[in-house]
Motif scaffolding. Structure first.
Motif, PDB file in Angstrom:
ATOM      1  N   HIS A 170      28.573   6.154  32.857  1.00  0.00           N
ATOM      2  CA  HIS A 170      27.337   6.288  32.075  1.00  0.00           C
ATOM      3  C   HIS A 170      26.116   6.239  32.992  1.00  0.00           C
ATOM      4  N   TRP A 171      26.061   5.248  33.867  1.00  0.00           N
ATOM      5  CA  TRP A 171      24.929   5.116  34.791  1.00  0.00           C
ATOM      6  C   TRP A 171      24.877   6.286  35.767  1.00  0.00           C
ATOM      7  N   ILE A 228      25.334  -2.742  37.898  1.00  0.00           N
ATOM      8  CA  ILE A 228      26.355  -3.065  36.906  1.00  0.00           C
ATOM      9  C   ILE A 228      27.091  -4.322  37.334  1.00  0.00           C
ATOM     10  N   ALA A 266      32.445  -4.687  35.077  1.00  0.00           N
ATOM     11  CA  ALA A 266      32.112  -3.572  34.191  1.00  0.00           C
ATOM     12  C   ALA A 266      33.235  -2.545  34.182  1.00  0.00           C
ATOM     13  N   GLN A 280      33.832   3.382  32.467  1.00  0.00           N
ATOM     14  CA  GLN A 280      32.969   4.125  31.557  1.00  0.00           C
ATOM     15  C   GLN A 280      31.506   3.705  31.717  1.00  0.00           C
ATOM     16  N   THR A 281      31.260   2.415  31.918  1.00  0.00           N
ATOM     17  CA  THR A 281      29.895   1.943  32.146  1.00  0.00           C
ATOM     18  C   THR A 281      29.336   2.537  33.426  1.00  0.00           C
TER      19      THR A 281
END
Length: 144
Positions: free
Chosen positions: A28-29, A17, A21, A24-25
């Motif tokens: 997600h990952w 990432i 970032a 939340q990103t």
């Protein structure tokens, strides 16, 4: 055995990432099966830090703010290269209580994530093969 032999296991786990970032990103990952660590990279693709599930949970337990991942990541990266010995890397992981470490190339670009279970499995399989070879040698298999 060198880390490069485990590339088929380490590369699918790679999650990269951007330095800016959102949390939340990262979440997600990290919610993907088999992903326990994301590598945080700068605009050039060089690793700047790592963010683990534990880092994210620790942040969420103490605050509901949403800073960029660069504020949460560990900047001191414990990593390995493709040429490193699996046993030596496993010893480092065990000594530092790490479940995952990034595999990094000479230019600090991430290539994969090594999970300690994969390292242990590879070492176990290597020992089993050596044991079979020794047994075959002692029992004369192939010499009759």
């Amino acid at each position: 055995m060198i880390i490069d032999k485990l590339h088929a296991l380490t590369s699918p786990r790679l999650a990269v990432i951007d330095f800016n970032a959102t949390v939340q990103t990262a979440a997600h990952w990290l919610s993907r099966p088999g992903v326990g660590l994301v590598v945080v990279c700068n605009g050039s693709g060089n690793a700047e830090g790592v963010l683990s599930k534990s880092d994210l949970v620790r942040h969420l337990a103490g605050s509901m703010s949403a800073p960029p991942v660069s504020a949460l990541m560990s900047r001191s990266i414990v990593s390995c290269s493709l040429q490193d010995d699996v046993h030596a890397v496993w010893q480092t992981m065990a000594a530092r209580n790490l479940q995952n470490i990034p595999v990094i190339d000479d230019a600090a670009r991430p290539l994969g994530i090594l999970d300690i279970r994969d390292a242990m499995k590879a070492l176990f399989e290597q020992e089993e093969m050596q044991e079979r070879m020794l047994f075959n040698y002692v029992s004369g298999v192939g010499y009759r």
